[in-house]
Design a protein around this motif. Structure first.
Motif, PDB file in Angstrom:
ATOM      1  N   PRO A 370       0.816  -1.225   0.000  1.00 49.54           N
ATOM      2  CA  PRO A 370       0.000   0.000   0.000  1.00 49.54           C
ATOM      3  C   PRO A 370       0.844   1.268   0.000  1.00 49.54           C
ATOM      4  N   ILE A 371       1.969   1.256   0.707  1.00 54.81           N
ATOM      5  CA  ILE A 371       2.846   2.428   0.720  1.00 54.81           C
ATOM      6  C   ILE A 371       3.455   2.633  -0.657  1.00 54.81           C
ATOM      7  N   ASP A 372       3.816   1.518  -1.313  1.00 60.02           N
ATOM      8  CA  ASP A 372       4.379   1.604  -2.650  1.00 60.02           C
ATOM      9  C   ASP A 372       3.366   2.186  -3.632  1.00 60.02           C
ATOM     10  N   TYR A 563      16.332   6.945   0.159  1.00 63.84           N
ATOM     11  CA  TYR A 563      16.197   8.374  -0.117  1.00 63.84           C
ATOM     12  C   TYR A 563      17.239   8.864  -1.119  1.00 63.84           C
ATOM     13  N   LEU A 564      18.469   8.419  -0.980  1.00 61.84           N
ATOM     14  CA  LEU A 564      19.538   8.894  -1.863  1.00 61.84           C
ATOM     15  C   LEU A 564      19.354   8.432  -3.306  1.00 61.84           C
ATOM     16  N   THR A 565      18.591   7.380  -3.520  1.00 59.39           N
ATOM     17  CA  THR A 565      18.365   6.891  -4.891  1.00 59.39           C
ATOM     18  C   THR A 565      16.993   7.281  -5.427  1.00 59.39           C
ATOM     19  N   ALA A 611       7.822   8.787   1.052  1.00 55.00           N
ATOM     20  CA  ALA A 611       7.037   7.564   0.875  1.00 55.00           C
ATOM     21  C   ALA A 611       7.936   6.397   0.484  1.00 55.00           C
ATOM     22  N   ARG A 612       8.954   6.694  -0.308  1.00 54.20           N
ATOM     23  CA  ARG A 612       9.895   5.644  -0.705  1.00 54.20           C
ATOM     24  C   ARG A 612      10.668   5.126   0.506  1.00 54.20           C
ATOM     25  N   VAL A 613      11.072   6.047   1.374  1.00 56.42           N
ATOM     26  CA  VAL A 613      11.769   5.634   2.603  1.00 56.42           C
ATOM     27  C   VAL A 613      10.842   4.806   3.477  1.00 56.42           C
ATOM     28  N   GLN A 619      10.064  -2.641   4.066  1.00 52.25           N
ATOM     29  CA  GLN A 619      10.046  -3.778   3.136  1.00 52.25           C
ATOM     30  C   GLN A 619      11.328  -4.588   3.241  1.00 52.25           C
ATOM     31  N   PHE A 620      12.454  -3.900   3.158  1.00 52.96           N
ATOM     32  CA  PHE A 620      13.710  -4.631   3.261  1.00 52.96           C
ATOM     33  C   PHE A 620      13.955  -5.118   4.681  1.00 52.96           C
ATOM     34  N   GLY A 621      13.384  -4.398   5.656  1.00 50.40           N
ATOM     35  CA  GLY A 621      13.482  -4.885   7.031  1.00 50.40           C
ATOM     36  C   GLY A 621      12.809  -6.236   7.177  1.00 50.40           C
ATOM     37  N   PHE A 622      11.558  -6.333   6.703  1.00 51.50           N
ATOM     38  CA  PHE A 622      10.834  -7.598   6.799  1.00 51.50           C
ATOM     39  C   PHE A 622      11.445  -8.655   5.876  1.00 51.50           C
ATOM     40  N   THR A 623      11.943  -8.228   4.717  1.00 53.51           N
ATOM     41  CA  THR A 623      12.551  -9.186   3.789  1.00 53.51           C
ATOM     42  C   THR A 623      13.798  -9.809   4.391  1.00 53.51           C
TER      43      THR A 623
END
Length: 699
Positions: A370-372, A563-565, A611-613, A619-623
């Motif tokens: 949903p955030i994506d 954020y940087l990307t 929103a990306r952050v 996402q990567f935390g859970f992954t």
């Protein structure tokens, strides 16, 4: 043991054995405050090991050892040696321990000084509560074999504690504990003096080995024991001085502190290795007083470095000195018959973890989809469109998606996402792990930051073959909701979009995708690794990260990477979305950057950044959390286990009473390595299981 000193309700039977009444047992439980849950656990342990005789259960020496010995003990004390403590529990000397005996024994093990208390009971033969000269000499002598180095009981050291032979001075419990703490040092002094026949202050290497085997063999691995004679190589002359013997004994006596200093120093070292100077400097800076002499440091590095004490050593190099049960690595390895089997194993292992990476990626993607969705809608919104902007901010966007499209609107395009995210995340995680494993120092587990960045960047680049088609289909599905709302167009399915784009069209914007994913993964995996090791201190003194610590490390690492990307992600989104009438068309990556900057300003390149952050971080935390959890719970079954250095200092704590039982044995074994083995006759005459005199009353 006479329980009458601690149990006032104890009485003696007709044979003179101390018998513990139920009231007495209840009294000792009350004194130590044993919880009912622990009492039930003791009962389960007793019942699981006891043998039934005449309707009652009792522990014989073998079943008693099974009940009290720590499981998977990481010391070198054999299970049979725990039988020494049977003599303490079996106060009636009948050869069996009843439930009441076992309860009192376990209760006493809850004492904070249970280890010394057990040793005191062993020496207190007459149960008087004191130990005199004759008791000390009798018990000590009964546990020394005919080939043991003799001990002079008439020495000044013994007289300082016990006076002369006439018994004018006896030891109470507290005095006894101090005698036992200093006894090994006196044994060492006497043994050296006994073997130094010409009194020149030196003994031969084999004599040094004999001394150490008698008083500390249970604390050393077989590899160190085999190399004990090589201590003579530290100084000229091929003989061993008293100073070296004392220094070696000090190292053994302070082994826990040695291990702590080594673990901490190697963990903080840049390359995961230390030399003697590093060790001494770290020990000095982390203690109030000097812990180790230069000679002691030389001995530590001599045995860890296999005779080359000047080299820089990794933690695993010290394993043979710190771990009494250490074995040479080749004893744990199974040789592969052919190289093809090894290659097959590697392929199967990669495939195994590839599947786990796909499962983990699906979990992470579903959690934050949903955030994506909000992020994509915000990035695609252009300020140059004629008319009012559809969304004011991310919160407004989320509200309108829910109001106009319902809850399921947040998951539009999830199907293709899950189809593609499995291989995407799997290949990223697998490639990163593969390159890191190849570049990692096998002894220290360290990897240079250059290779960390290379591993992450390569992983990010390799995933684009799956990422780009997935992203372009997902994005077009996500923006169809707003198109349908504004223009009344009918949403198209994923298959229609794939047919419309074609194979080459599915890779539209791939250059921007590479520009985003390569630096993202390089930053992310490097930050994740250093957050675990440097911030949360994974591996520091054997520490393993908790569920929340792993999630926090994975989540925090995603913030700067995401954020940087963001600029590359904005450009990628613009290139992949089908432009509507009146919107700017982009010819390519460079053209998109230039036009976005000129038409919308620098801030437009960071649209959807928060929103990306918010999306990428969890996402990567859970992954990563799911991936590492799966690897821990379901490791590859045929993977060669890496050499580990697990000691009592870093292992999962055992039940405290079992630790104290083990420590009581260590105190006794410090007297002689075979303590208790020759004292069977001294400890009392066991009766057979069928002895009719065995009553239900316990000792």
């Amino acid at each position: 043991m006479s329980w009458s000193r601690i149990l006032p309700t104890a009485h003696c039977d007709s044979e003179g054995s101390s018998s513990i009444t139920k009231t007495a047992v209840d009294t000792v439980r009350a004194v130590v405050a044993v919880p009912e849950s622990e009492l039930r656990r003791w009962r389960r342990t007793f019942d699981a090991n006891a043998k039934e005789i005449n309707g009652e259960k009792f522990l014989d020496p073998e079943s008693f050892v099974n009940a009290i010995a720590p499981k998977g003990d990481l010391t070198k004390i054999g299970r049979e040696q725990f039988g020494i403590l049977f003599r303490i529990a079996d106060t009636s000397r009948r050869g069996f321990v009843s439930w009441d005996d076992f309860t009192v024994f376990e209760t006493l093990l809850k004492r904070p000084d249970a280890d010394y208390w057990m040793a005191f009971q062993y020496f207190d033969v007459d149960h008087s509560g004191n130990i005199d000269y004759n008791e000390f000499k009798t018990v000590f002598s009964a546990n020394l074999g005919p080939d043991a180095i003799p001990f002079d009981f008439d020495c000044d050291w013994v007289k300082l504690y016990l006076g002369k032979k006439n018994g004018t001075h006896v030891l109470g419990y507290n005095e006894f504990t101090q005698l036992m703490k200093g006894l090994q040092g006196e044994r060492l002094r006497q043994a050296f003096h006994y073997l130094d026949k010409d009194e020149d202050g030196f003994i031969r290497p084999e004599e040094f080995k004999r001394i150490i085997l008698e008083i500390a063999g249970h604390k050393l691995s077989d590899a160190v024991i085999d190399r004990l004679p090589t201590l003579c190589t530290l100084t000229p002359g091929q003989r061993i001085s008293y100073s070296e013997v004392i220094a070696f004994h000090n190292v053994i006596r302070e082994m826990d502190m040695v291990e702590r200093m080594i673990r901490e120093a190697t963990a903080k070292s840049k390359d995961g290795r230390i030399d003697q100077t590093d060790f001494l400097n770290y020990a000095a800076s982390n203690s109030r007083y000097s812990l180790f002499t230069p000679m002691e440091a030389s001995i530590i590095f001599h045995f860890a470095g296999r005779g080359v004490g000047s080299q820089r050593l990794a933690l695993i190099d010290f394993a043979q000195l710190l771990d009494p049960r250490w074995r040479p690595p080749h004893e744990h390895l199974v040789e592969k018959p052919t190289a093809s089997v090894s290659i097959t194993q590697k392929i199967l292992m990669s495939a195994y973890y590839f599947v786990q990476g796909g499962i983990a990626g699906s979990i992470g993607a579903t959690a934050v989809y949903p955030i994506d969705m909000v992020k994509t809608r915000m990035q695609n919104q252009r300020s140059t469109v004629v008319g009012q902007l559809l969304y004011k901010n991310s919160i407004d966007c989320a509200k309108k998606i829910f109001r106009n499209e319902g809850f399921l609107g947040f998951y539009r395009g999830l199907g293709p996402q899950l189809v593609g995210v499995a291989p995407e995340k799997a290949i990223k995680l697998t490639v990163n792990d593969l390159i890191r494993s190849r570049a990692m120092d096998p002894e220290t587990g360290r990897i240079k930051i250059y290779w960390e960045l290379v591993a992450g960047a390569t992983a990010g680049g390799s995933q684009v073959v799956f990422t780009n088609p997935l992203e372009i289909v997902k994005i077009r599905l996500q923006v169809q909701g707003e198109t349908a709302k504004v223009g009344g167009a009918k949403p198209k399915g994923a298959i229609h979009i794939v047919r419309q784009l074609g194979i080459l069209g599915l890779y539209k914007g791939s250059s921007a995708c590479l520009l985003r994913d390569i630096p993202f993964s390089a930053i992310y995996f490097t930050a994740y690794s250093h957050l675990k090791s440097d911030f949360f201190q994974e591996g520091y003194n054997g520490k393993k990260l908790s569920f929340l610590e792993t999630l926090a490390a994975a989540g925090l690492a995603g913030m700067p990477a995401a954020y940087l990307t963001t600029p590359a992600d904005v450009v990628k989104t613009r290139l992949q979305v089908e432009a509507k009438t009146g919107q700017t068309h982009y010819a390519g990556l460079r053209d998109a950057f230039v036009k976005i900057y000129k038409e919308e300003g620098f801030k437009a390149l960071f649209k959807g950044g928060p929103a990306r952050v918010i999306r990428s971080s969890p996402q990567f935390g859970f992954t990563l959390l799911a991936y590492e959890t799966l690897k821990d719970l379901l490791p590859y079954p045929w993977q060669d286990k890496p050499i580990q250095m697990e000691t009592a200092l870093t292992s999962r704590p055992d039940d405290l009473s079992k630790v104290r039982a083990r420590n009581a044995l260590k105190i006794l074994l410090d007297v002689h390595g075979d303590f208790g083995a020759r004292a069977a006759g001294f400890s009392g005459r066991p009766l057979s299981l069928s002895n009719p005199k065995l009553s239900s009353s316990s000792s």
